[in-house]
Design a protein around this motif. Structure first.
Motif, PDB file in Angstrom:
ATOM      1  N   ALA A  23       0.828  -1.208   0.000  1.00 30.18           N
ATOM      2  CA  ALA A  23       0.000   0.000   0.000  1.00 30.18           C
ATOM      3  C   ALA A  23       0.860   1.255   0.000  1.00 30.18           C
ATOM      4  O   ALA A  23       0.603   2.214  -0.753  1.00 30.18           O
ATOM      5  CB  ALA A  23      -0.933  -0.017   1.215  1.00 30.18           C
ATOM      6  N   GLU A  24       1.893   1.263   0.820  1.00 31.83           N
ATOM      7  CA  GLU A  24       2.761   2.441   0.894  1.00 31.83           C
ATOM      8  C   GLU A  24       3.554   2.632  -0.383  1.00 31.83           C
ATOM      9  O   GLU A  24       3.761   3.778  -0.831  1.00 31.83           O
ATOM     10  CB  GLU A  24       3.677   2.315   2.100  1.00 31.83           C
ATOM     11  CG  GLU A  24       2.912   2.427   3.428  1.00 31.83           C
ATOM     12  CD  GLU A  24       3.791   2.219   4.650  1.00 31.83           C
ATOM     13  OE1 GLU A  24       4.936   1.741   4.491  1.00 31.83           O
ATOM     14  OE2 GLU A  24       3.321   2.536   5.771  1.00 31.83           O
ATOM     15  N   LEU A  25       3.989   1.537  -1.009  1.00 32.18           N
ATOM     16  CA  LEU A  25       4.741   1.663  -2.262  1.00 32.18           C
ATOM     17  C   LEU A  25       3.846   2.187  -3.378  1.00 32.18           C
ATOM     18  O   LEU A  25       4.257   3.070  -4.148  1.00 32.18           O
ATOM     19  CB  LEU A  25       5.345   0.318  -2.646  1.00 32.18           C
ATOM     20  CG  LEU A  25       6.122   0.277  -3.973  1.00 32.18           C
ATOM     21  CD1 LEU A  25       7.270   1.299  -3.954  1.00 32.18           C
ATOM     22  CD2 LEU A  25       6.641  -1.125  -4.247  1.00 32.18           C
ATOM     23  N   LEU A  26       2.634   1.665  -3.497  1.00 39.79           N
ATOM     24  CA  LEU A  26       1.720   2.161  -4.525  1.00 39.79           C
ATOM     25  C   LEU A  26       1.431   3.639  -4.319  1.00 39.79           C
ATOM     26  O   LEU A  26       1.350   4.404  -5.287  1.00 39.79           O
ATOM     27  CB  LEU A  26       0.422   1.356  -4.498  1.00 39.79           C
ATOM     28  CG  LEU A  26       0.507  -0.088  -4.997  1.00 39.79           C
ATOM     29  CD1 LEU A  26      -0.798  -0.824  -4.727  1.00 39.79           C
ATOM     30  CD2 LEU A  26       0.838  -0.137  -6.488  1.00 39.79           C
ATOM     31  N   ALA A  27       1.302   4.054  -3.064  1.00 38.20           N
ATOM     32  CA  ALA A  27       1.072   5.476  -2.789  1.00 38.20           C
ATOM     33  C   ALA A  27       2.273   6.313  -3.208  1.00 38.20           C
ATOM     34  O   ALA A  27       2.116   7.396  -3.787  1.00 38.20           O
ATOM     35  CB  ALA A  27       0.756   5.670  -1.311  1.00 38.20           C
ATOM     36  N   ARG A  28       3.476   5.819  -2.917  1.00 37.30           N
ATOM     37  CA  ARG A  28       4.674   6.562  -3.328  1.00 37.30           C
ATOM     38  C   ARG A  28       4.782   6.663  -4.840  1.00 37.30           C
ATOM     39  O   ARG A  28       5.368   7.620  -5.363  1.00 37.30           O
ATOM     40  CB  ARG A  28       5.940   5.899  -2.766  1.00 37.30           C
ATOM     41  CG  ARG A  28       6.096   6.045  -1.267  1.00 37.30           C
ATOM     42  CD  ARG A  28       7.520   5.754  -0.820  1.00 37.30           C
ATOM     43  NE  ARG A  28       7.957   4.398  -1.145  1.00 37.30           N
ATOM     44  CZ  ARG A  28       7.754   3.336  -0.373  1.00 37.30           C
ATOM     45  NH1 ARG A  28       7.090   3.466   0.770  1.00 37.30           N
ATOM     46  NH2 ARG A  28       8.208   2.159  -0.732  1.00 37.30           N
ATOM     47  N   ARG A  29       4.212   5.709  -5.537  1.00 36.07           N
ATOM     48  CA  ARG A  29       4.261   5.731  -6.999  1.00 36.07           C
ATOM     49  C   ARG A  29       3.095   6.481  -7.617  1.00 36.07           C
ATOM     50  O   ARG A  29       2.894   6.447  -8.823  1.00 36.07           O
ATOM     51  CB  ARG A  29       4.330   4.305  -7.540  1.00 36.07           C
ATOM     52  CG  ARG A  29       5.637   3.618  -7.174  1.00 36.07           C
ATOM     53  CD  ARG A  29       5.806   2.284  -7.851  1.00 36.07           C
ATOM     54  NE  ARG A  29       7.111   1.698  -7.519  1.00 36.07           N
ATOM     55  CZ  ARG A  29       7.558   0.563  -8.025  1.00 36.07           C
ATOM     56  NH1 ARG A  29       6.828  -0.111  -8.905  1.00 36.07           N
ATOM     57  NH2 ARG A  29       8.745   0.101  -7.689  1.00 36.07           N
ATOM     58  N   GLY A  30       2.322   7.152  -6.782  1.00 34.03           N
ATOM     59  CA  GLY A  30       1.317   8.064  -7.301  1.00 34.03           C
ATOM     60  C   GLY A  30      -0.119   7.629  -7.171  1.00 34.03           C
ATOM     61  O   GLY A  30      -1.028   8.398  -7.503  1.00 34.03           O
ATOM     62  N   ALA A  31      -0.382   6.401  -6.716  1.00 31.99           N
ATOM     63  CA  ALA A  31      -1.757   5.931  -6.599  1.00 31.99           C
ATOM     64  C   ALA A  31      -2.411   6.470  -5.336  1.00 31.99           C
ATOM     65  O   ALA A  31      -1.740   6.767  -4.344  1.00 31.99           O
ATOM     66  CB  ALA A  31      -1.795   4.405  -6.596  1.00 31.99           C
TER      67      ALA A  31
END
Length: 251
Positions: A23-31
């Motif tokens: 979840a945190e990685l997807l958020a860092r990638r803009g999601a």
């Protein structure tokens, strides 16, 4: 990295371990990312969180509806919620067999079923299921867990075939032994935690446990537009555990 910019994602079991890292990685990638979990109390911005019990269809549908209301749609579903089990085929009661299948397999079915209408409206729809090397390699003391993950592997392929013409890609990741809170609890309960950790590390050719961040990176790849030609695939993140047979000695 911003390949997920403008996309929306839902991650089950997203309050800790692989799910939280994803979840945190997807958020860092803009999601924009919403998390579903039995206990989402530790989840904060930029994530949003909703309580859901994946063994309860009404709970799943209510949480998905609330999350999609916030997100305004859905592009990515990460079916990650799951539990473990130890023992041979003799070790677990019928009740435990039913419960672990209810969480690990039917939990994914319930969540996918609730999300499919929104995914059909997306131009970048992707589902990633968290499976396991236990689906493809015989591991000792993992009969029940392995059976559920074998079902997840087969479910992934069937879903990919069913939904490919709707523009929905479905893949899974097959981690080896990941250094998560669940593994930590297993080690703490062992007679000799250090020896048990050494044994788990030794059975992976890399000689170490997989990290949650490494699994999250694989999930994010399969979920993102850069893997637009990939569906019906199981991506191993197992330190070579499934396919490699390295020599352990020298001549």
């Amino acid at each position: 990295m911003s390949e997920c910019e403008g996309l929306t994602a839902l991650v089950t079991g997203g309050a800790s371990g692989i799910g939280r890292a994803t979840a945190e990685l997807l958020a860092r990638r803009g999601a924009r990312v919403a998390v579903l979990d039995l206990d989402p109390s530790t989840v904060g911005e930029p994530l949003t969180a909703h309580r859901a019990d994946v063994t309860d269809d009404a709970s799943v549908r209510a949480a998905v509806a609330a999350a999609l209301g916030e997100l305004g749609g859905l592009d990515i579903l990460v079916n990650n919620a799951g539990i473990g089990a130890r023992g041979t085929v003799e070790s677990n009661s019928d009740a435990e067999w039913h419960h672990v299948f209810d969480v690990n397999v039917l939990g994914m079915v319930r969540t996918a079923r609730a999300c499919l209408p929104a995914l059909r409206a997306s131009a970048h729809a992707a589902v990633v299921n968290t499976c396991s090397v236990a689906a493809t390699a015989g591991l000792p003391q993992r009969a029940l867990y392995s059976a559920t993950k074998g079902a997840v592997h087969a479910l992934t392929l069937a879903m990919a075939a069913d939904h490919v013409h709707e523009g929905i890609r479905v893949n899974c990741v097959n981690p080896g032994t990941v250094d998560t809170p669940w593994i930590g609890r297993l080690l703490d309960a062992a007679d000799d935690p250090a020896a048990e950790r050494a044994a788990l590390e030794a059975r992976q050719p890399t000689g170490r446990l997989v990290t949650a961040a490494e699994v999250a990176a694989a999930i994010a790849y399969l979920a993102g537009p850069l893997s637009g030609a990939t569906t019906g695939t199981a991506l191993a993140v197992d330190g070579g555990m499934q396919g490699l047979r390295p020599r352990t000695g020298t001549r």
